[in-house]
Design a protein around this motif. Structure first.
Motif, PDB file in Angstrom:
ATOM      1  N   UNK A  32       0.885  -1.167   0.000  1.00 46.28           N
ATOM      2  CA  UNK A  32       0.000   0.000   0.000  1.00 46.28           C
ATOM      3  C   UNK A  32       0.921   1.214   0.000  1.00 46.28           C
ATOM      4  N   UNK A  33       1.090   1.824  -1.150  1.00 48.80           N
ATOM      5  CA  UNK A  33       2.056   2.915  -1.313  1.00 48.80           C
ATOM      6  C   UNK A  33       1.486   4.200  -0.727  1.00 48.80           C
ATOM      7  N   UNK A  34       1.923   4.522   0.494  1.00 45.60           N
ATOM      8  CA  UNK A  34       1.373   5.703   1.175  1.00 45.60           C
ATOM      9  C   UNK A  34       1.883   6.995   0.539  1.00 45.60           C
ATOM     10  N   UNK A  35       2.971   6.924  -0.244  1.00 46.76           N
ATOM     11  CA  UNK A  35       3.425   8.132  -0.936  1.00 46.76           C
ATOM     12  C   UNK A  35       2.502   8.485  -2.090  1.00 46.76           C
ATOM     13  N   UNK A  36       1.691   7.502  -2.513  1.00 46.32           N
ATOM     14  CA  UNK A  36       0.717   7.730  -3.581  1.00 46.32           C
ATOM     15  C   UNK A  36      -0.716   7.759  -3.031  1.00 46.32           C
ATOM     16  N   UNK A  37      -0.825   7.846  -1.697  1.00 44.46           N
ATOM     17  CA  UNK A  37      -2.122   7.948  -1.004  1.00 44.46           C
ATOM     18  C   UNK A  37      -3.025   6.733  -1.240  1.00 44.46           C
ATOM     19  N   UNK A  38      -2.397   5.580  -1.453  1.00 44.59           N
ATOM     20  CA  UNK A  38      -3.188   4.363  -1.664  1.00 44.59           C
ATOM     21  C   UNK A  38      -3.907   3.913  -0.395  1.00 44.59           C
ATOM     22  N   UNK A  39      -3.496   4.446   0.762  1.00 46.56           N
ATOM     23  CA  UNK A  39      -4.163   4.086   2.012  1.00 46.56           C
ATOM     24  C   UNK A  39      -5.586   4.647   2.094  1.00 46.56           C
ATOM     25  N   UNK A  40      -5.924   5.551   1.167  1.00 44.79           N
ATOM     26  CA  UNK A  40      -7.280   6.122   1.154  1.00 44.79           C
ATOM     27  C   UNK A  40      -8.198   5.415   0.169  1.00 44.79           C
ATOM     28  N   UNK A  41      -7.709   4.360  -0.451  1.00 48.04           N
ATOM     29  CA  UNK A  41      -8.540   3.587  -1.370  1.00 48.04           C
ATOM     30  C   UNK A  41      -9.719   2.973  -0.611  1.00 48.04           C
ATOM     31  N   UNK A  42     -10.938   3.066  -1.132  1.00 49.16           N
ATOM     32  CA  UNK A  42     -12.111   2.524  -0.427  1.00 49.16           C
ATOM     33  C   UNK A  42     -11.974   1.046  -0.073  1.00 49.16           C
ATOM     34  N   UNK A  43     -11.313   0.271  -0.913  1.00 46.91           N
ATOM     35  CA  UNK A  43     -11.143  -1.154  -0.614  1.00 46.91           C
ATOM     36  C   UNK A  43     -10.261  -1.346   0.610  1.00 46.91           C
ATOM     37  N   UNK A  44      -9.224  -0.512   0.734  1.00 45.78           N
ATOM     38  CA  UNK A  44      -8.351  -0.616   1.905  1.00 45.78           C
ATOM     39  C   UNK A  44      -9.069  -0.119   3.155  1.00 45.78           C
ATOM     40  N   UNK A  45      -9.914   0.874   2.995  1.00 42.18           N
ATOM     41  CA  UNK A  45     -10.671   1.406   4.129  1.00 42.18           C
ATOM     42  C   UNK A  45     -11.511   0.324   4.794  1.00 42.18           C
ATOM     43  N   UNK A  46     -11.970  -0.648   4.026  1.00 41.81           N
ATOM     44  CA  UNK A  46     -12.766  -1.738   4.601  1.00 41.81           C
ATOM     45  C   UNK A  46     -11.933  -2.612   5.526  1.00 41.81           C
TER      46      UNK A  46
END
Length: 210
Positions: A32-46
């Motif tokens: 999950x590349x936090x430098x590309x803000x992938x942590x805000x992806x709705x799938x990861x939010x679940x």
């Protein structure tokens, strides 16, 4: 593979890769590349409602059901209880392991994390204030750890998840601008852990994309 770790190359994620390797658990990694803000992806939010890495998915959780776990401390406790390793079931050893795990979660993580933040600022006035404030607290915490390790081989006497949690942050001591020679008992403990084959495997796990 039952376990999937969602992570990036950070101290909090390294705690988990080290623990997984020490526990002998096979796992897959989903970067999950936090430098590309992938942590805000709705799938990861679940999986991680706080939008933070690491997070864990266990398809063979309690009663054979899928289990998701977020927050690194909770993941360490979950894995320790799943395997019966690195966290005593009861008694003083369990209390000590949990005390030092919470010490890391509440102090030796947030404070040096702020050092990382302020050291990267370009505005010298902002940088100076933040570094003075959080470096002082970071050094105090190193001192607390050094005093504990002066009388104990590991934080809870036996190697535990508390050591894995703290190791993830001591690993970044150059970023904290800390010379471990100033804290000889922390240095002894750090070198001993980093010499363990499973710890080395944990730090060698690829947590970023090529």
């Amino acid at each position: 593979m039952a376990l999937t770790l969602f992570a990036f190359d950070t101290p909090n994620a390294r705690k988990i890769t080290v623990a997984l390797e020490e526990m002998g658990l096979p796992f897959a990694v989903q970067v999950v590349d936090i430098t590309q803000k992938e942590q805000f992806d709705p799938a990861f939010l679940k999986i991680s409602p706080n939008n933070k890495i690491p997070a864990l998915v266990d398809t063979e959780g309690p009663d054979g059901q899928k289990q998701t776990v977020f927050e690194s401390g909770a993941i360490l406790i979950y894995l320790a209880e799943k395997t019966g390793k690195f966290l005593p079931a009861q008694g003083a050893g369990r209390v000590a392991a949990l005390e030092w795990l919470m010490f890391q979660m509440g102090g030796f993580g947030p404070a040096p994390g702020q050092v990382h933040h302020y050291a990267a600022l370009s505005n010298e006035a902002d940088k100076r204030y933040g570094l003075e404030r959080f470096k002082a607290e970071t050094l105090r915490l190193y001192g607390v750890m050094d005093r504990r390790l002066a009388a104990h081989e590991f934080f809870a006497d036996e190697l535990s998840i508390a050591d894995f949690a703290i190791l993830g942050w001591v690993w970044r001591h150059p970023r904290h601008q800390v010379d471990l020679q100033q804290f000889p008992h922390v240095q002894r403990w750090y070198q001993a852990l980093m010499a363990r084959p499973a710890v080395q495997k944990g730090f060698a796990v690829a947590l970023h994309r090529e």
